[in-house]
Write a protein that holds these residues in place. Structure first.
Motif, PDB file in Angstrom:
ATOM      1  N   ASP A 177      28.832  53.704  76.455  1.00  0.00           N
ATOM      2  CA  ASP A 177      29.073  54.122  77.658  1.00  0.00           C
ATOM      3  C   ASP A 177      30.174  53.629  78.605  1.00  0.00           C
ATOM      4  OD1 ASP A 177      28.701  51.395  78.180  1.00  0.00           O
ATOM      5  OD2 ASP A 177      26.773  51.579  79.172  1.00  0.00           O
ATOM      6  N   ARG A 178      31.054  52.781  77.827  1.00  0.00           N
ATOM      7  CA  ARG A 178      32.411  52.612  78.593  1.00  0.00           C
ATOM      8  C   ARG A 178      33.122  51.976  77.687  1.00  0.00           C
ATOM      9  NH1 ARG A 178      32.435  48.559  83.433  1.00  0.00           N
ATOM     10  NH2 ARG A 178      31.097  49.866  84.425  1.00  0.00           N
ATOM     11  N   LEU A 179      34.589  52.527  77.821  1.00  0.00           N
ATOM     12  CA  LEU A 179      35.737  52.115  77.052  1.00  0.00           C
ATOM     13  C   LEU A 179      36.606  51.255  77.694  1.00  0.00           C
ATOM     14  CD1 LEU A 179      36.319  55.499  75.199  1.00  0.00           C
ATOM     15  CD2 LEU A 179      34.930  53.802  74.439  1.00  0.00           C
ATOM     16  N   LEU A 189      31.263  59.079  79.378  1.00  0.00           N
ATOM     17  CA  LEU A 189      31.955  57.904  79.112  1.00  0.00           C
ATOM     18  C   LEU A 189      32.862  57.547  80.045  1.00  0.00           C
ATOM     19  CD1 LEU A 189      33.347  58.265  75.354  1.00  0.00           C
ATOM     20  CD2 LEU A 189      31.910  56.288  76.256  1.00  0.00           C
ATOM     21  N   GLY A 190      32.668  56.308  80.650  1.00  0.00           N
ATOM     22  CA  GLY A 190      33.616  55.727  81.433  1.00  0.00           C
ATOM     23  C   GLY A 190      34.654  55.099  80.695  1.00  0.00           C
ATOM     24  N   SER A 229      29.754  48.779  75.465  1.00  0.00           N
ATOM     25  CA  SER A 229      30.934  48.917  75.685  1.00  0.00           C
ATOM     26  C   SER A 229      31.804  48.754  74.496  1.00  0.00           C
ATOM     27  CB  SER A 229      31.709  47.846  76.712  1.00  0.00           C
ATOM     28  OG  SER A 229      30.824  47.782  77.684  1.00  0.00           O
ATOM     29  N   VAL A 230      32.864  49.554  74.302  1.00  0.00           N
ATOM     30  CA  VAL A 230      34.019  49.393  73.439  1.00  0.00           C
ATOM     31  C   VAL A 230      35.393  48.876  73.807  1.00  0.00           C
ATOM     32  CG1 VAL A 230      35.144  50.653  71.565  1.00  0.00           C
ATOM     33  CG2 VAL A 230      32.960  51.537  72.185  1.00  0.00           C
ATOM     34  N   VAL A 231      35.627  47.776  73.309  1.00  0.00           N
ATOM     35  CA  VAL A 231      37.053  47.183  73.708  1.00  0.00           C
ATOM     36  C   VAL A 231      37.991  47.822  72.528  1.00  0.00           C
ATOM     37  CG1 VAL A 231      38.444  45.161  73.726  1.00  0.00           C
ATOM     38  CG2 VAL A 231      36.053  45.156  74.550  1.00  0.00           C
ATOM     39  N   PRO A 291      30.708  43.389  72.788  1.00  0.00           N
ATOM     40  CA  PRO A 291      30.600  44.597  72.737  1.00  0.00           C
ATOM     41  C   PRO A 291      31.248  45.306  71.339  1.00  0.00           C
ATOM     42  CG  PRO A 291      32.862  43.747  73.965  1.00  0.00           C
ATOM     43  CD  PRO A 291      31.716  42.834  73.579  1.00  0.00           C
ATOM     44  N   GLN A 292      31.299  46.486  71.177  1.00  0.00           N
ATOM     45  CA  GLN A 292      31.879  46.942  70.098  1.00  0.00           C
ATOM     46  C   GLN A 292      33.467  46.764  70.045  1.00  0.00           C
ATOM     47  OE1 GLN A 292      30.280  50.609  68.472  1.00  0.00           O
ATOM     48  NE2 GLN A 292      29.304  50.749  70.437  1.00  0.00           N
TER      49      GLN A 292
END
Length: 486
Positions: free
Chosen positions: A246-248, A275-276, A306-308, A329-330
């Motif tokens: 849901d967030r990058l 996606l934010g 989240s994805v870092v 996070p991922q």
């Protein structure tokens, strides 16, 4: 006075080939077979002096196209030409008031002037239009008879080179519009939109300083395609059922350009859904030794969904941050450093970075990280921590920039290439190519394309010559500060 060819010398088409214009018209007017008829009609007039109106009259008389449809198609063709025009900026800036522009084209003279104005020409010039005067020699015979002395500039070895020289006119042949080897490579691999964007970026570079120009060329031809392809793979990952996010979180500083390109891609292609994405204030120092405020900051923006995102890394400092913050996070790395003796003490001090993460490339493929990090430099210092300003507001605490004025200037020029790339990504014609072709290519095609591009960056000595000592010194200080060497 000078003279210049027009198409593929001063201006070019986004779609590269003029025949593609006819296919675009066919699609827009909904008339299957139009493109073939349009080319047939023009071919029937070869060797004669003719205009665009002559071509469309022939389509009506000889090709069975109705008058109303022909009139509509002619208007659509002119509109498509206008939408496709891009400047060849390095050549366009050479034009001066009083110069002569010469073109073999059926397009109307007044329309050529409009195309040139759209591309950025602001000079008072004369335009000499014919259907075959350059290639056939009549234009050069007539001009030679005037006694004028001038140099002609064009891209065609015959009509812009040999033909004027046969009549005693000086000529310089400079071909810039054709796709480069890298652009051809992208086209052959199916990355059509990416190749067209890289070409338009390259042609738009008009730096007078040779070093700045070459750095911008690397940005346009290597860094932007790599980041654009990686963005499309990131979209596929983040929107997949298995890894839905849901967030990058795009890591500073290396992902400054990547974030901008990703946002433009999302807007242009309507991908990524809800996606934010945001700029994540971070560094090895902040991850491993940031204050409690930094851990609160990370906890406020990150979650297991989240994805870092980072350009390059070992995963060591990210693993340390996740453990300290209690949030996992991922992780998505474009390039993972897996085999690098320089980082052995780093791993020994902080752990092996044993993360489950996604990556497209790694150092085990013989790919380094220095050149790509240099291509993604920004003019702000390293984020060392954050200040908690209350109300879920956090302000980054940055170190001083270590760049000289000259280096800062080069970085600004490279950043301007990213600005233009964002505009091109959101251009309707180029965005359509990305949607139709590039976005459907998967991870194997991406990896097979990215590795050769990355190798070109690795071999670019200019990058280390311009920035290497500054970057290496900063890295030395960081590692020493973390207790990983002197």
């Amino acid at each position: 006075m000078q003279s210049f060819d027009v198409f593929d010398t001063l201006i070019a088409r986004k779609c590269i080939w003029p025949q593609t214009i006819f296919s675009l018209v066919e699609q827009r007017i909904g008339s299957p077979g139009f493109a073939s008829l349009r080319m047939k009609a023009e071919a029937g007039l070869q060797g004669t002096e003719h205009t665009l109106d002559d071509i469309y009259r022939r389509m009506v008389s000889d090709c069975g196209v109705g008058r109303e449809l022909a009139d509509h198609a002619r208007s659509v063709e002119l509109a498509a030409e206008m939408e496709n025009v891009i400047p060849i900026a390095a050549q366009l800036q050479l034009v001066r008031d009083g110069d002569l522009l010469i073109s073999d084209t059926p397009l109307p003279t007044e329309f050529l002037a409009m195309l040139l104005e759209r591309a950025g020409l602001r000079r008072t010039v004369s335009i000499w239009r014919s259907a075959r005067g350059k290639s056939g020699g009549e234009t050069w015979r007539t001009l030679a008879a005037t006694g004028l002395e001038f140099t002609h500039h064009g891209d065609n070895p015959h009509s812009d080179g040999a033909a004027p020289r046969q009549h005693g006119i000086r000529a310089e042949v400079i071909a810039m519009a054709a796709p480069t080897e890298v652009e051809q490579f992208l086209l052959q691999r199916g990355w059509t939109g990416t190749a067209l964007i890289a070409r338009a970026l390259r042609l738009g570079i008009a730096e007078r300083d040779e070093t700045a120009a070459n750095l911008c060329q690397l940005q346009a031809g290597i860094n932007v395609p790599i980041l654009l392809i990686a963005s499309m793979q990131l979209v596929q990952l983040a929107t997949s059922a298995k890894s839905a996010a849901d967030r990058l979180l795009f890591s500073s500083r290396d992902c400054h350009a990547w974030l901008r390109l990703f946002r433009s891609l999302s807007r242009a292609t309507n991908t990524g859904g809800s996606l934010g994405c945001e700029y994540f204030y971070t560094s090895r120092v902040a991850r491993l030794s940031g204050s409690p405020a930094y851990l609160r900051y990370f906890g406020a923006i990150a979650s297991p969904r989240s994805v870092v995102v980072d350009l390059c890394g070992t995963g060591v400092s990210l693993a340390g941050l996740y453990a300290r913050a209690g949030v996992v996070p991922q992780t998505f790395l474009l390039h993972r450093i897996t085999m690098d003796s320089a980082h052995d003490s780093y791993r020994q001090r902080f752990g092996g970075g044993d993360l489950t993460l996604h990556r497209l490339l790694d150092s085990g493929q013989g790919l380094g990280n220095v050149s790509m990090e240099i291509l993604n430099l920004v003019n702000h210092g390293m984020v060392t921590d954050v200040v908690d300003a209350g109300g879920a507001r956090f302000i980054p605490r940055c170190g001083d920039s270590n760049f000289s004025l000259e280096q800062a200037h080069w970085i600004d020029r490279m950043s301007e290439v990213i600005d233009r790339a964002c505009m091109l990504i959101e251009d309707p014609l180029l965005a359509q190519q990305l949607r139709m072709q590039d976005l459907h290519l998967g991870s194997p095609q991406a990896q097979q394309t990215l590795a050769p591009l990355w190798q070109i960056a690795d071999r670019a000595e200019l990058l280390t010559r311009c920035f290497g000592s500054t970057c290496f010194e900063e890295n030395r200080r960081v590692m020493a500060g973390l207790g990983c060497g002197s």
